[in-house]
Motif scaffolding. Sequence first.
Motif, PDB file in Angstrom:
ATOM      1  N   PHE A 113       0.815  -1.212   0.000  1.00 33.63           N
ATOM      2  CA  PHE A 113       0.000   0.000   0.000  1.00 33.63           C
ATOM      3  C   PHE A 113       0.855   1.273   0.000  1.00 33.63           C
ATOM      4  CE2 PHE A 113      -2.673  -3.335   1.645  1.00 33.63           C
ATOM      5  CZ  PHE A 113      -3.878  -3.103   0.983  1.00 33.63           C
ATOM      6  N   TYR A 114       2.164   1.088  -0.202  1.00 35.21           N
ATOM      7  CA  TYR A 114       3.057   2.240  -0.263  1.00 35.21           C
ATOM      8  C   TYR A 114       3.219   2.651  -1.719  1.00 35.21           C
ATOM      9  CZ  TYR A 114       6.997   5.261   0.943  1.00 35.21           C
ATOM     10  OH  TYR A 114       7.809   6.343   1.129  1.00 35.21           O
ATOM     11  N   ARG A 115       3.299   3.948  -1.966  1.00 34.84           N
ATOM     12  CA  ARG A 115       3.350   4.447  -3.340  1.00 34.84           C
ATOM     13  C   ARG A 115       4.762   4.321  -3.911  1.00 34.84           C
ATOM     14  NH1 ARG A 115      -0.971   6.940  -5.362  1.00 34.84           N
ATOM     15  NH2 ARG A 115      -2.619   7.638  -3.957  1.00 34.84           N
ATOM     16  N   ILE A 116       5.071   3.136  -4.413  1.00 33.47           N
ATOM     17  CA  ILE A 116       6.286   2.918  -5.186  1.00 33.47           C
ATOM     18  C   ILE A 116       5.917   2.114  -6.419  1.00 33.47           C
ATOM     19  CG2 ILE A 116       7.798   2.996  -3.167  1.00 33.47           C
ATOM     20  CD1 ILE A 116       7.933  -0.046  -3.309  1.00 33.47           C
ATOM     21  N   GLN A 117       6.829   2.009  -7.361  1.00 36.30           N
ATOM     22  CA  GLN A 117       6.512   1.362  -8.629  1.00 36.30           C
ATOM     23  C   GLN A 117       6.213  -0.123  -8.425  1.00 36.30           C
ATOM     24  OE1 GLN A 117       8.897   2.039 -11.997  1.00 36.30           O
ATOM     25  NE2 GLN A 117       8.834   4.267 -11.843  1.00 36.30           N
ATOM     26  N   THR A 118       5.277  -0.615  -9.244  1.00 35.37           N
ATOM     27  CA  THR A 118       4.849  -2.009  -9.139  1.00 35.37           C
ATOM     28  C   THR A 118       6.005  -2.969  -9.380  1.00 35.37           C
ATOM     29  OG1 THR A 118       2.654  -1.346  -9.927  1.00 35.37           O
ATOM     30  CG2 THR A 118       3.194  -3.690 -10.005  1.00 35.37           C
ATOM     31  N   ASN A 119       6.907  -2.634 -10.299  1.00 33.71           N
ATOM     32  CA  ASN A 119       8.053  -3.505 -10.566  1.00 33.71           C
ATOM     33  C   ASN A 119       8.914  -3.669  -9.317  1.00 33.71           C
ATOM     34  OD1 ASN A 119       7.255  -3.802 -13.183  1.00 33.71           O
ATOM     35  ND2 ASN A 119       8.585  -2.205 -13.989  1.00 33.71           N
ATOM     36  N   THR A 120       9.083  -2.598  -8.549  1.00 31.47           N
ATOM     37  CA  THR A 120       9.863  -2.680  -7.314  1.00 31.47           C
ATOM     38  C   THR A 120       9.169  -3.585  -6.303  1.00 31.47           C
ATOM     39  OG1 THR A 120      10.685  -0.433  -7.697  1.00 31.47           O
ATOM     40  CG2 THR A 120      10.929  -1.329  -5.478  1.00 31.47           C
ATOM     41  N   LYS A 121       7.836  -3.456  -6.193  1.00 27.66           N
ATOM     42  CA  LYS A 121       7.088  -4.334  -5.291  1.00 27.66           C
ATOM     43  C   LYS A 121       7.250  -5.795  -5.707  1.00 27.66           C
ATOM     44  CE  LYS A 121       3.492  -0.885  -4.300  1.00 27.66           C
ATOM     45  NZ  LYS A 121       2.054  -0.571  -4.384  1.00 27.66           N
ATOM     46  N   GLY A 122       7.169  -6.034  -7.015  1.00 25.71           N
ATOM     47  CA  GLY A 122       7.317  -7.404  -7.500  1.00 25.71           C
ATOM     48  C   GLY A 122       8.690  -7.978  -7.180  1.00 25.71           C
ATOM     49  N   LEU A 123       9.742  -7.156  -7.311  1.00 25.81           N
ATOM     50  CA  LEU A 123      11.090  -7.619  -6.997  1.00 25.81           C
ATOM     51  C   LEU A 123      11.203  -7.989  -5.522  1.00 25.81           C
ATOM     52  CD1 LEU A 123      14.018  -8.080  -7.812  1.00 25.81           C
ATOM     53  CD2 LEU A 123      14.453  -5.649  -7.366  1.00 25.81           C
ATOM     54  N   VAL A 124      10.610  -7.159  -4.642  1.00 26.78           N
ATOM     55  CA  VAL A 124      10.657  -7.450  -3.203  1.00 26.78           C
ATOM     56  C   VAL A 124       9.921  -8.761  -2.897  1.00 26.78           C
ATOM     57  CG1 VAL A 124       9.893  -6.660  -0.941  1.00 26.78           C
ATOM     58  CG2 VAL A 124      10.895  -5.030  -2.556  1.00 26.78           C
ATOM     59  N   VAL A 125       8.756  -8.952  -3.544  1.00 25.53           N
ATOM     60  CA  VAL A 125       8.004 -10.196  -3.330  1.00 25.53           C
ATOM     61  C   VAL A 125       8.805 -11.403  -3.794  1.00 25.53           C
ATOM     62  CG1 VAL A 125       5.970 -11.501  -4.067  1.00 25.53           C
ATOM     63  CG2 VAL A 125       5.740  -9.117  -3.411  1.00 25.53           C
ATOM     64  N   TYR A 126       9.501 -11.274  -4.929  1.00 28.16           N
ATOM     65  CA  TYR A 126      10.313 -12.386  -5.430  1.00 28.16           C
ATOM     66  C   TYR A 126      11.470 -12.704  -4.481  1.00 28.16           C
ATOM     67  CZ  TYR A 126       7.926 -12.391  -9.959  1.00 28.16           C
ATOM     68  OH  TYR A 126       7.000 -12.505 -10.960  1.00 28.16           O
ATOM     69  N   ILE A 127      12.100 -11.675  -3.917  1.00 33.63           N
ATOM     70  CA  ILE A 127      13.182 -11.914  -2.966  1.00 33.63           C
ATOM     71  C   ILE A 127      12.636 -12.614  -1.717  1.00 33.63           C
ATOM     72  CG2 ILE A 127      14.857 -10.775  -1.457  1.00 33.63           C
ATOM     73  CD1 ILE A 127      15.180  -8.622  -3.595  1.00 33.63           C
ATOM     74  N   TYR A 128      11.501 -12.143  -1.230  1.00 32.73           N
ATOM     75  CA  TYR A 128      10.858 -12.783  -0.079  1.00 32.73           C
ATOM     76  C   TYR A 128      10.520 -14.241  -0.393  1.00 32.73           C
ATOM     77  CZ  TYR A 128       7.280 -13.618   3.506  1.00 32.73           C
ATOM     78  OH  TYR A 128       6.543 -14.135   4.535  1.00 32.73           O
ATOM     79  N   PHE A 129      10.031 -14.470  -1.577  1.00 36.11           N
ATOM     80  CA  PHE A 129       9.729 -15.831  -2.022  1.00 36.11           C
ATOM     81  C   PHE A 129      10.997 -16.687  -2.036  1.00 36.11           C
ATOM     82  CE2 PHE A 129      10.376 -18.264  -5.970  1.00 36.11           C
ATOM     83  CZ  PHE A 129       9.619 -19.387  -5.668  1.00 36.11           C
ATOM     84  N   GLY A 130      12.116 -16.133  -2.521  1.00 38.82           N
ATOM     85  CA  GLY A 130      13.359 -16.894  -2.585  1.00 38.82           C
ATOM     86  C   GLY A 130      13.824 -17.338  -1.213  1.00 38.82           C
ATOM     87  N   PHE A 131      13.807 -16.425  -0.242  1.00 44.31           N
ATOM     88  CA  PHE A 131      14.234 -16.771   1.110  1.00 44.31           C
ATOM     89  C   PHE A 131      13.321 -17.844   1.712  1.00 44.31           C
ATOM     90  CE2 PHE A 131      16.287 -12.412   1.363  1.00 44.31           C
ATOM     91  CZ  PHE A 131      17.583 -12.927   1.304  1.00 44.31           C
TER      92      PHE A 131
END
Length: 794
Positions: A421-439
Amino acid sequence: MILHRLSRAVRLLSLFSAILAFTGCSPRADIDRNVTFTVLVKTSARGDKVYLTGGGSQLGDWNPSALLMTQVSDSVWTKTLRFRDGEKIEYKITAGSWPTQALDSNRMIYDNFQLKVRSDTSVIIKVYDWLTRMSNGIPIFNEKNFRPGLPALALSGPWRFHTGDSAAWALQTYNDSTWKMMEPSLDANDPSKWHWENIGWFRYHFYTDTSLWGKTVGMTIRHMGASELYYNGRPLYTFGHIGPEASSTLPYRNRLWKEFRIDPRYDQLIAVRYANYDWRNELSEGYDPGFVINVSDLNTVIQSTVQSARSDAISEAVFALIPLILSFLHLFLYSFYPKQKQNLFYAICLLGFSAITYFNYEWLVTTSPENAVVFTRLITLSAGVAIFFGLLTIYSITYARLPKRWWLFLILFLAVCALAFYRIQTNTKGLVVYIYFGFSTIDGIVASIQNKMARKGNWLILAGYIILNAFILVQILVDYRIIPYFGYDRLYIFGMLSLAASMSVYLAYNFSWINKDLEFQLNNVRSLSEKALEQERLAGRLEIERRTVEMENERKSRELESARDLQLSLLPKEIPRPEGFDIACYMKTASEVGGDYYDFLGTGQDGMALIMGDATGHGLKAGNMVITTKGLLNTFAGTEEPDEILRAVNRAIKKMNLHMLTMCLAITRITGKKLSYSSAGMPPLLIYRKETRSAAPLVLKAMPLGAVHDFPYSRLTATLSPGDVIVMVSDGMIEIFNEIQETFGLERIVTCVQSNADKDARGIVQALLDEGVRWAGTTPLVDDQTMVVVKVIR
């Protein structure tokens, strides 16, 4: 103690590897390589300058006129650049703008060329024409730009822009020569190039030749604001409502195509009055705050829109409903037995996956820009829920109590939720989700291996979890264009279905284990009261067996009916109507589920392939063989020759180890007036020649598919002429028995075709059927009957 330390070291090493993988920290070679790009321009495309563009500063950062190539001759242009050894580059060829992209031999836009630099390299690109011609910087469109099947044409390039608002700016006579040249998409990656002040006008000049005058095409405008479209000075369409200020402006996220009839004149103008007062917020979310107009052939637009709507609806119904139903199932299981918390965690995980699919679909169809942003955030939130509770599911299965580190992943999960819900680009959110998924993935797999997750079938869930994560990993590689696009943009869904299937198998396994334990206990009780309960047990057993037999008979009947419906659904929904050919088909099975099968693959410019098959036997096994063969044909049947397809399918079937099941199959590929034919144990192909008014079979003797490893299937070719007839039949037609057990035979089929060759394809099929019925009399059908007749019209 040593095992514990070793496991901890493996976990730390895996986490470090994940960090390297997601941050891209890999060594790069310092060697530079020369790459020479050579463009061969065909005669129809000469006269324009040739430009090279691509990703990265060396290739102009996708500026279509960044790198002018050196002209060697009228038809040869070249450019040599230096790149790092091992570097991946992506590039295109243009005539100076995106509307003038290079076309291939089929007059289709080339996909992005890709190259991994390994040594000094030379690449050659052939340009057969340009997507659009230009005159004094203004595009010239003609009928070839809107051929059926071509991708939609984006009106990009020479747009003129002026901030402010004036009704005079819609007029064709208005002089806009001093206006700023700017792309109307207002690219979110480079806002410094445009001066947007909430409302403004865009004007697009273009020329049309007489081939487009009066033609109706499809037009769509995609934006997050509100717009008014004017064509040659008159109002065309309005999307949303433009007011004097933000409070009175109603934005509209258009997803529809509209009809657009081209005026009978050479010079044309599209003017767009556009307003977007929320562009800063949209920019922060990664959306382009401007608009894009696409124009395409109307019939192509209608077909693609219907297909897309059907596909999206099916995807939502299947991929959102299945995990939702399974989620409720596991919630019920948890309510019945709360000690198995994995059911609760898995139910919430499935809810997350269901929500991802649902919000993706809603994002596609919503017309509200505000809702689109909300759905994007909810997708990120749902992904976090699915990942976190998927990890908790593994924890609850592998550990008696949740390990202490689950708090770390809870903190990361809450951070992902806040980030959604923070105003940053969707691609950045997706990258964070992928990193979280990797861990979480690495920790879940290491935890499972460390705790020997193999009791009571728990390894089944681990297998499904690994498959799910494998699909998500492929999704990441596709999203970041590390590997090619597979034609479907939501690959993670198949991993989710694999996890759901593994959980279902796990439940069945657990149920079986519980039943075995219960059976052991019942045996103990039975040994104590054997004599007293003998009659009652016997009566109960007989009743159970009777009901079991009834249920089994009902199940088999439903299974056969379902198999028959499935087999019929595998047949073509409609007979293709390729230009120059008349096609008719017939099929009748000898039992509930037959072994015969026919299909058509491809009816476009690359020709079409006629498929006819006959599986060994009848019933469910034959139907399964047909299903297997159709799936393999859809995989292997591209533009290969028929004998190559047969060899590939034969190898695949042989590897499946289907025991005594085989498949007779014939493939006839027609390209233009050329015929290629291969057979694997099918009756001969019959060709009637109008010129000689005679018919003759093409005989190829070969083993059925699945019978022999690497059988050398061969191919016969022939040339077709108008009036010729091609007849494919299964052995059920040749082996029609009469009342004295004589077969119908291939000779009678030849005679019947020669006598009825002047009829259309349907008439020939009917004549063969009538002749077969007369021959059989009252003799029942003993084998499946299938026919495909193709008549060359011109």
